[in-house]
Design a protein around this motif. Structure first.
Motif, mmCIF file in Angstrom:
data_model
loop_
_atom_site.group_PDB
_atom_site.id
_atom_site.type_symbol
_atom_site.label_atom_id
_atom_site.label_comp_id
_atom_site.label_asym_id
_atom_site.label_seq_id
_atom_site.Cartn_x
_atom_site.Cartn_y
_atom_site.Cartn_z
ATOM 1 N N ASP A 121 0.864 -1.184 0.000
ATOM 2 C CA ASP A 121 0.000 0.000 0.000
ATOM 3 C C ASP A 121 0.901 1.235 0.000
ATOM 4 O O ASP A 121 1.574 1.512 0.995
ATOM 5 C CB ASP A 121 -0.888 -0.031 1.256
ATOM 6 C CG ASP A 121 -1.793 1.186 1.349
ATOM 7 O OD1 ASP A 121 -1.651 2.111 0.525
ATOM 8 O OD2 ASP A 121 -2.646 1.205 2.244
ATOM 9 N N PRO A 122 0.922 1.992 -1.091
ATOM 10 C CA PRO A 122 1.856 3.126 -1.167
ATOM 11 C C PRO A 122 1.504 4.266 -0.223
ATOM 12 O O PRO A 122 2.327 5.171 -0.022
ATOM 13 C CB PRO A 122 1.737 3.571 -2.632
ATOM 14 C CG PRO A 122 0.377 3.147 -3.051
ATOM 15 C CD PRO A 122 0.091 1.873 -2.301
ATOM 16 N N LEU A 123 0.307 4.239 0.351
ATOM 17 C CA LEU A 123 -0.078 5.321 1.267
ATOM 18 C C LEU A 123 -0.030 4.878 2.729
ATOM 19 O O LEU A 123 -0.402 5.652 3.613
ATOM 20 C CB LEU A 123 -1.492 5.820 0.916
ATOM 21 C CG LEU A 123 -1.637 6.445 -0.477
ATOM 22 C CD1 LEU A 123 -3.075 6.884 -0.735
ATOM 23 C CD2 LEU A 123 -0.696 7.639 -0.635
ATOM 24 N N SER A 124 0.412 3.652 2.973
ATOM 25 C CA SER A 124 0.487 3.193 4.366
ATOM 26 C C SER A 124 1.673 3.857 5.059
ATOM 27 O O SER A 124 2.557 4.428 4.417
ATOM 28 C CB SER A 124 0.661 1.673 4.403
ATOM 29 O OG SER A 124 1.950 1.342 3.921
ATOM 30 N N GLU A 125 1.685 3.757 6.370
ATOM 31 C CA GLU A 125 2.765 4.365 7.155
ATOM 32 C C GLU A 125 4.124 3.790 6.744
ATOM 33 O O GLU A 125 5.141 4.468 6.790
ATOM 34 C CB GLU A 125 2.478 4.099 8.645
ATOM 35 C CG GLU A 125 3.228 4.956 9.624
ATOM 36 C CD GLU A 125 2.883 6.447 9.541
ATOM 37 O OE1 GLU A 125 2.020 6.860 8.756
ATOM 38 O OE2 GLU A 125 3.537 7.213 10.277
ATOM 39 N N LYS A 126 4.122 2.545 6.308
ATOM 40 C CA LYS A 126 5.383 1.895 5.932
ATOM 41 C C LYS A 126 5.894 2.350 4.567
ATOM 42 O O LYS A 126 7.060 2.179 4.237
ATOM 43 C CB LYS A 126 5.162 0.372 5.896
ATOM 44 C CG LYS A 126 6.400 -0.420 6.282
ATOM 45 C CD LYS A 126 6.226 -1.871 5.918
ATOM 46 C CE LYS A 126 5.666 -2.678 7.057
ATOM 47 N NZ LYS A 126 5.588 -4.122 6.727
ATOM 48 N N ASN A 127 5.029 2.930 3.769
ATOM 49 C CA ASN A 127 5.439 3.237 2.388
ATOM 50 C C ASN A 127 5.182 4.662 1.925
ATOM 51 O O ASN A 127 5.617 5.039 0.849
ATOM 52 C CB ASN A 127 4.719 2.281 1.426
ATOM 53 C CG ASN A 127 5.132 0.847 1.641
ATOM 54 O OD1 ASN A 127 6.314 0.517 1.610
ATOM 55 N ND2 ASN A 127 4.175 -0.009 1.916
ATOM 56 N N ARG A 128 4.458 5.453 2.721
ATOM 57 C CA ARG A 128 4.129 6.808 2.269
ATOM 58 C C ARG A 128 5.395 7.656 2.189
ATOM 59 O O ARG A 128 6.419 7.334 2.799
ATOM 60 C CB ARG A 128 3.124 7.447 3.233
ATOM 61 C CG ARG A 128 3.701 7.786 4.594
ATOM 62 C CD ARG A 128 2.706 8.547 5.463
ATOM 63 N NE ARG A 128 3.216 8.738 6.810
ATOM 64 C CZ ARG A 128 3.979 9.760 7.189
ATOM 65 N NH1 ARG A 128 4.369 10.680 6.316
ATOM 66 N NH2 ARG A 128 4.386 9.860 8.445
ATOM 67 N N ASP A 129 5.306 8.744 1.444
ATOM 68 C CA ASP A 129 6.429 9.676 1.381
ATOM 69 C C ASP A 129 6.667 10.272 2.767
ATOM 70 O O ASP A 129 5.712 10.520 3.508
ATOM 71 C CB ASP A 129 6.115 10.814 0.394
ATOM 72 C CG ASP A 129 6.198 10.333 -1.048
ATOM 73 O OD1 ASP A 129 6.790 9.260 -1.282
ATOM 74 O OD2 ASP A 129 5.654 11.018 -1.931
ATOM 75 N N LEU A 130 7.927 10.503 3.093
ATOM 76 C CA LEU A 130 8.258 11.114 4.376
ATOM 77 C C LEU A 130 8.944 12.453 4.122
ATOM 78 O O LEU A 130 9.640 12.635 3.121
ATOM 79 C CB LEU A 130 9.199 10.206 5.180
ATOM 80 C CG LEU A 130 8.631 8.850 5.606
ATOM 81 C CD1 LEU A 130 9.707 8.024 6.325
ATOM 82 C CD2 LEU A 130 7.410 9.013 6.509
ATOM 83 N N SER A 131 8.750 13.376 5.035
ATOM 84 C CA SER A 131 9.359 14.700 4.891
ATOM 85 C C SER A 131 10.843 14.609 5.247
ATOM 86 O O SER A 131 11.266 13.695 5.975
ATOM 87 C CB SER A 131 8.667 15.690 5.817
ATOM 88 O OG SER A 131 8.958 15.349 7.158
ATOM 89 N N PRO A 132 11.654 15.564 4.778
ATOM 90 C CA PRO A 132 13.073 15.582 5.162
ATOM 91 C C PRO A 132 13.245 15.606 6.681
ATOM 92 O O PRO A 132 14.156 14.968 7.215
ATOM 93 C CB PRO A 132 13.594 16.870 4.519
ATOM 94 C CG PRO A 132 12.669 17.139 3.381
ATOM 95 C CD PRO A 132 11.330 16.628 3.811
ATOM 96 N N GLU A 133 12.349 16.294 7.380
ATOM 97 C CA GLU A 133 12.465 16.363 8.848
ATOM 98 C C GLU A 133 12.254 14.981 9.467
ATOM 99 O O GLU A 133 12.950 14.600 10.412
ATOM 100 C CB GLU A 133 11.430 17.346 9.428
ATOM 101 C CG GLU A 133 11.639 18.802 9.045
ATOM 102 C CD GLU A 133 11.238 19.104 7.593
ATOM 103 O OE1 GLU A 133 10.350 18.401 7.057
ATOM 104 O OE2 GLU A 133 11.849 20.017 6.990
ATOM 105 N N GLU A 134 11.270 14.244 8.930
ATOM 106 C CA GLU A 134 11.013 12.897 9.464
ATOM 107 C C GLU A 134 12.215 11.990 9.222
ATOM 108 O O GLU A 134 12.590 11.195 10.088
ATOM 109 C CB GLU A 134 9.757 12.305 8.816
ATOM 110 C CG GLU A 134 8.458 12.936 9.305
ATOM 111 C CD GLU A 134 7.231 12.483 8.518
ATOM 112 O OE1 GLU A 134 6.247 12.048 9.149
ATOM 113 O OE2 GLU A 134 7.241 12.575 7.271
ATOM 114 N N LEU A 135 12.821 12.126 8.051
ATOM 115 C CA LEU A 135 13.994 11.289 7.740
ATOM 116 C C LEU A 135 15.166 11.653 8.656
ATOM 117 O O LEU A 135 15.846 10.773 9.209
ATOM 118 C CB LEU A 135 14.412 11.471 6.277
ATOM 119 C CG LEU A 135 13.436 10.948 5.222
ATOM 120 C CD1 LEU A 135 13.944 11.264 3.815
ATOM 121 C CD2 LEU A 135 13.249 9.441 5.367
#
Lengths: 412, 217
Positions: A193-207
């Motif tokens: 699932d590309p929108l799940s927490e495991k696969n969604r896009d993350l912000s630079p801050e989150e990374l």
């Protein structure tokens, strides 16, 4: 919480969503019941968590039921699971009786839903006996195998075959995972699932937050393998590959997996890994709680190269996840990894720690290839391994089964 | 011209009833008796399957022989076969069997695949439905193709060749109704070397051919 179907349009395109809506129109109002053995944890629950609401979004009357059992029942089903994957296990006639008894108890509770359903999908072996307990069923019953049963421990398969052979159809991830059965055996690969927490896009801050949390150096290449501590995932082989690369390049390695508290084998593997690591500060062995989806997502996105150096593997959805994040994957030449990793296109297939080290060094010397392979892999997953394709195949199978036709072309 | 009806199709893949082949002789013997739909699937339906987009060969037999039997010469001989060149699948079967028999006679021993690398025979049902969309003017064809699913492109350009008029894609058959004014489009579509393409490349080539016919090369 699954996003509505419309939310996927920006990822897969309008035509794909329209196609699903058209399939939904053909099946509107159809009563579908999925049955598995747990609502939380594990790949099957993850699939049903999105599939049930998306089927409803398309106009089907879909529901998800879970069977209940005591600890003994789940010990038995764990043994069945291991036996189907080839491990010799000792299951007595009494154990199979308990399996049937628990299915009977659940049948009493589920009967109203199952008898009138147009389609019943039974997932894995735990609830497989339900069909034989529902002679008054009206719909089509499908057995969905989520594991590789190509080389089962024969006594276990012999018994289970008696149960699942009576279904109207079965579904396997890949042809290589199937067994002969006297009904249509469909092939539907799993998906992410590309929108799940495991696969969604993350912000630079989150990374950056995750990078900081684990003390990863942003200036040096990062290798990541996400998998439980299991010998078939070969984490010690990954450490060996890292050591061979470390002689010539300042790489860091993350081995991220679940905690192995109640798994004696997992604990032993983890001990072996820690011994192989020998206190190297650039190897990060992370024991993550089961709900660390965002952390896993970030680690995969922070990686330069994803590893999945398994010596035996099911489909290998961690490979799909890595490809979706635009990373080349160096994977073991086994199971579903072969379907996803195409040598020189989306990564490399390897058989030894030396092979993995060689390919890591190649990619570190050819940084442009890392980017190219990452882009190719992401598009490959977009086309083939997102949940929209999975949903489409499932709905198509239902259409075909309900038609009762064996023709090569079916007009609906 | 009657409006062009855009159809869509989805491939539902299933196992055939044949046991997997573990060596070249078993592959030959299973191919001799398999259903025509098995041949069709492994030769023609590969572009629509969830497999990597750019294999070295377009048919599964050549890929297997290359990857798991390590026989490059045989892979090349099988890989060049274009199923759309044959009048029937029985003809194609006969040629494939000839190639395999010849190779078996050349080899000192029958090559085997490792356990887990067997050839699994599959077949598929093509589920077709009407999208409800129509194209009235040939100039609308290119934008419509750009927006179609891969299933639609496959159905109208590849699968169409098995339906009457056999050997012709649906776009060309429709454009032919336009007579002289559409002759350029039909000619351009006829130049596409479609069999060895992935769906991504096939769509791009169709669009390129239509654009050239519209604007000149």
């Amino acid at each position: 919480m699954t996003a509505p179907l419309a939310a996927y349009e920006g990822i897969v395109g309008a035509a794909v969503v329209t196609q699903l809506r058209m399939l939904g129109e053909k099946l509107a109002g159809l009563r579908i019941v999925h049955v598995n053995s747990t609502r939380e944890g594990g790949g099957v629950a993850e699939i049903l968590e999105w599939m049930t609401p998306l089927m409803r979004d398309l106009g089907l009357d879909a529901r998800w039921e879970v069977i209940h059992g005591d600890a003994r029942f789940f010990e038995i089903t764990k043994a069945i699971h291991n036996g189907l994957q080839g491990k010799p296990v000792n299951l007595s006639a009494r154990d199979w009786r308990i399996h049937k008894d628990v299915n009977e108890q659940n049948m009493e509770r589920l009967r109203p839903a199952l008898v009138d359903a147009d389609i019943v999908v039974i997932h894995d072996p735990q609830p497989a006996a339900l069909l034989g307990l529902c002679p008054e069923r009206k719909g089509k019953w499908i057995w969905r195998a989520h594991i590789d049963i190509s080389r089962p421990f024969r006594p276990v398969w012999k018994f289970l075959r008696g149960l699942v052979g009576k279904y109207d159809a079965s579904v396997f991830h890949m042809a290589e995972f199937a067994q002969p059965l006297p009904h249509p055996r469909f092939l539907i690969p799993p998906s992410i699932d590309p929108l799940s927490e495991k696969n969604r896009d993350l912000s630079p801050e989150e990374l950056e937050s995750v990078r900081g949390e684990f003390g990863l150096d942003p200036s040096r290449p990062l290798l990541v393998q996400v998998s439980r501590f299991d010998r078939f995932k070969d984490p010690v082989g990954v450490v060996e590959a890292y050591r061979l690369v470390r002689k010539v390049a300042p790489v860091q390695l993350v081995l991220a997996g679940g905690r192995a508290t109640d798994d004696p084998e997992g604990k032993a593997v983890l001990d072996d890994v820690m011994e192989a690591v020998d206190g190297d500060p650039d190897v990060h062995v992370l024991l993550l709680p089961p709900d660390s989806h965002k952390t896993v997502n970030a680690l995969q996105r922070l990686a330069d190269i994803i590893l999945q150096k398994s010596t035996r593997e099911g489909f290998g959805l961690t490979v799909t996840e890595g490809l979706w994040k635009g990373k080349p994957v160096i994977g073991g030449d086994v199971g579903g990894i072969r379907l996803q990793v195409a040598n020189r296109h989306t990564g490399f297939l390897v058989n030894t720690p030396e092979g993995a080290a060689h390919r890591i060094r190649y990619l570190l010397h050819h940084r442009d290839r890392i980017r190219q392979m990452g882009e190719t892999g992401r598009e490959f997953v977009r086309e083939n391994f997102l949940l929209t394709r999975h949903l489409r195949d499932g709905l198509t199978m239902i259409l075909a089964l309900r038609s009762g036709s064996n023709a090569r072309t079916l007009y609906v | 011209m009657t409006p062009f009806e855009i159809k869509d199709c989805i491939l539902l893949v299933r196992m055939s009833n044949l046991l997997p082949a573990v060596n070249l002789r078993e592959l030959r013997d299973r191919l001799a008796v398999c259903d025509e739909n098995v041949l069709y699937h492994h030769f023609c339906e590969t572009p629509l399957r969830a497999i990597f987009d750019a294999p070295d060969y377009r048919n599964d037999f050549a890929v297997w022989v290359y990857q798991y039997l390590g026989d490059r010469a045989l892979a090349e001989r099988l890989g060049i076969l274009d199923p759309y060149d044959f009048a029937s699948f029985e003809e194609l079967r006969s040629v494939v069997l000839d190639i395999l028999d010849e190779r078996l006679s050349e080899l000192p021993m029958v090559p085997w695949a490792r356990p887990g690398d067997e050839f699994c025979f599959k077949q598929a049902t093509t589920v077709v439905f009407d999208t409800g969309e129509r194209i009235a003017d040939p100039r609308e064809l290119a934008p419509a193709i750009r927006a179609m699913t891969n299933g639609s492109v496959y159905y109208h350009f590849l699968e169409a060749r098995r339906r009457p008029p056999v050997g012709t894609d649906d776009f060309s058959a429709w454009l032919s109704q336009g007579g002289e004014t559409c002759g350029g489009y039909v000619k351009a579509l006829g130049t596409i070397d479609y069999y060895f393409h992935s769906m991504v490349h096939l769509r791009a080539d169709i669009l390129h051919a239509l654009a050239e016919a519209e604007n000149g090369p």
